[in-house]
Design an enzyme around this catalytic site. Structure first.
Site, PDB file in Angstrom:
ATOM      1  N   CYS A 132     -10.943  -2.829  -3.855  1.00 15.94           N
ATOM      2  CA  CYS A 132      -9.967  -3.821  -4.347  1.00 15.94           C
ATOM      3  C   CYS A 132     -10.681  -5.015  -4.968  1.00 15.94           C
ATOM      4  O   CYS A 132     -10.220  -5.565  -5.969  1.00 15.94           O
ATOM      5  CB  CYS A 132      -9.061  -4.278  -3.216  1.00 15.94           C
ATOM      6  SG  CYS A 132      -7.906  -2.996  -2.723  1.00 15.94           S
TER       7      CYS A 132
ATOM      8  N   GLU B  48      -3.377  -4.242  -3.161  1.00 18.60           N
ATOM      9  CA  GLU B  48      -3.924  -5.056  -4.260  1.00 18.60           C
ATOM     10  C   GLU B  48      -3.981  -4.224  -5.546  1.00 18.60           C
ATOM     11  O   GLU B  48      -3.614  -4.687  -6.629  1.00 18.60           O
ATOM     12  CB  GLU B  48      -5.344  -5.544  -3.928  1.00 18.60           C
ATOM     13  CG  GLU B  48      -5.445  -6.416  -2.688  1.00 18.60           C
ATOM     14  CD  GLU B  48      -5.712  -5.635  -1.405  1.00 18.60           C
ATOM     15  OE1 GLU B  48      -5.158  -4.523  -1.256  1.00 18.60           O
ATOM     16  OE2 GLU B  48      -6.455  -6.141  -0.556  1.00 18.60           O
TER      17      GLU B  48
ATOM     18  N   CYS C 248      -4.303   1.065  -2.255  1.00 21.22           N
ATOM     19  CA  CYS C 248      -4.230  -0.224  -1.572  1.00 21.22           C
ATOM     20  C   CYS C 248      -3.179  -1.117  -2.256  1.00 21.22           C
ATOM     21  O   CYS C 248      -2.889  -0.960  -3.446  1.00 21.22           O
ATOM     22  CB  CYS C 248      -5.574  -0.943  -1.637  1.00 21.22           C
ATOM     23  SG  CYS C 248      -6.834  -0.188  -0.616  1.00 21.22           S
TER      24      CYS C 248
ATOM     25  N   ASN D  55       0.839  -1.205   0.000  1.00 22.85           N
ATOM     26  CA  ASN D  55       0.000   0.000   0.000  1.00 22.85           C
ATOM     27  C   ASN D  55       0.875   1.257   0.000  1.00 22.85           C
ATOM     28  O   ASN D  55       2.000   1.263   0.508  1.00 22.85           O
ATOM     29  CB  ASN D  55      -1.004  -0.002   1.162  1.00 22.85           C
ATOM     30  CG  ASN D  55      -0.382  -0.216   2.531  1.00 22.85           C
ATOM     31  OD1 ASN D  55       0.663  -0.849   2.656  1.00 22.85           O
ATOM     32  ND2 ASN D  55      -1.020   0.312   3.550  1.00 22.85           N
TER      33      ASN D  55
ATOM     34  N   GLU E 163       0.452   5.240   0.712  1.00 21.21           N
ATOM     35  CA  GLU E 163      -0.487   6.240   1.246  1.00 21.21           C
ATOM     36  C   GLU E 163      -0.140   7.658   0.801  1.00 21.21           C
ATOM     37  O   GLU E 163       0.911   7.907   0.211  1.00 21.21           O
ATOM     38  CB  GLU E 163      -0.511   6.137   2.782  1.00 21.21           C
ATOM     39  CG  GLU E 163      -1.065   4.790   3.221  1.00 21.21           C
ATOM     40  CD  GLU E 163      -1.356   4.708   4.706  1.00 21.21           C
ATOM     41  OE1 GLU E 163      -0.875   5.560   5.482  1.00 21.21           O
ATOM     42  OE2 GLU E 163      -2.088   3.758   5.081  1.00 21.21           O
TER      43      GLU E 163
ATOM     44  N   CYS F 148     -10.580  -4.637   0.598  1.00 17.01           N
ATOM     45  CA  CYS F 148     -11.696  -3.694   0.683  1.00 17.01           C
ATOM     46  C   CYS F 148     -12.565  -3.822  -0.566  1.00 17.01           C
ATOM     47  O   CYS F 148     -12.192  -4.467  -1.553  1.00 17.01           O
ATOM     48  CB  CYS F 148     -11.171  -2.268   0.851  1.00 17.01           C
ATOM     49  SG  CYS F 148     -10.510  -1.538  -0.656  1.00 17.01           S
TER      50      CYS F 148
END
Ligand code: THU
Length: 160
Positions: A115, A75, A73, A62, A64, A112
């Site tokens: 994703c 993924e 993210c 990830n 940020e 999530c």
């Protein structure tokens, strides 16, 4: 009116030791990749790794941003990088794992909703479903056969 039931299924392994060797290797790369997590805001590290049809494996983490909604993210990071670098190669599996420095995560990492949508889009693009291998820091490993098992009734290109 008719009631419909959506059915989904997955395999639960007691630990990563029970997985086939190829899945163990992919999960190990996901775990190694979370060391590259850039997560100064949440401190929540996520690692993901994909296995391509040609046998190659790629990892991602990830990434940020101080503008929080821009966080990427793990993924999505690895799937976008893979589509850019290997546009013709199908993704046959993705493994995801996490590290929370505040408290060990003993349940499988759950991608999530966004994703899951990106996993389904990648499957549509490649005309190939991918297996999804999820683990926390310890504990059971869940294996889903395809994105649709994680995101039933998903939105896709067929609507447009
Ligand atoms: N995160 C992922 O990388 N993948 C998910 O599926 C869920 C959340 C990241 C985003 C953010 O950097 C951190 O975890 C906390 O939400």
């Amino acid at each position: 009116m008719k009631k419909h039931t959506l059915h989904t299924e997955f395999l639960a392994y007691t630990s990563a030791d029970e997985l086939p060797a190829a899945d163990r290797a992919l999960l190990a790369l996901a775990r190694q990749s979370l060391q590259n997590s850039y997560s100064p805001y949440s401190n929540f590290q996520v690692g993901a790794a994909v296995l391509l049809a040609n046998g190659e494996m790629l990892g991602g983490a990830n990434y940020e941003n101080a503008s929080y909604p821009m966080c990427i993210c793990a993924e999505q990071s690895v799937l976008a990088a893979t589509a850019s670098r290997f546009p013709k190669e199908s993704v046959v599996a993705i493994a995801v794992t996490v590290h929370n420095p505040n408290r060990p995560v003993a349940q499988p990492a759950a991608p999530c909703g966004a994703c899951r949508q990106v996993i389904c889009e990648t499957e549509q693009k490649n005309k190939k479903t991918m297996r999804i291998i999820l683990q926390g820091e310890t504990g059971p490993v869940y294996v889903f056969e395809k994105g649709g098992d994680l995101l039933p009734l998903s939105f896709g290109g067929e609507y447009l």
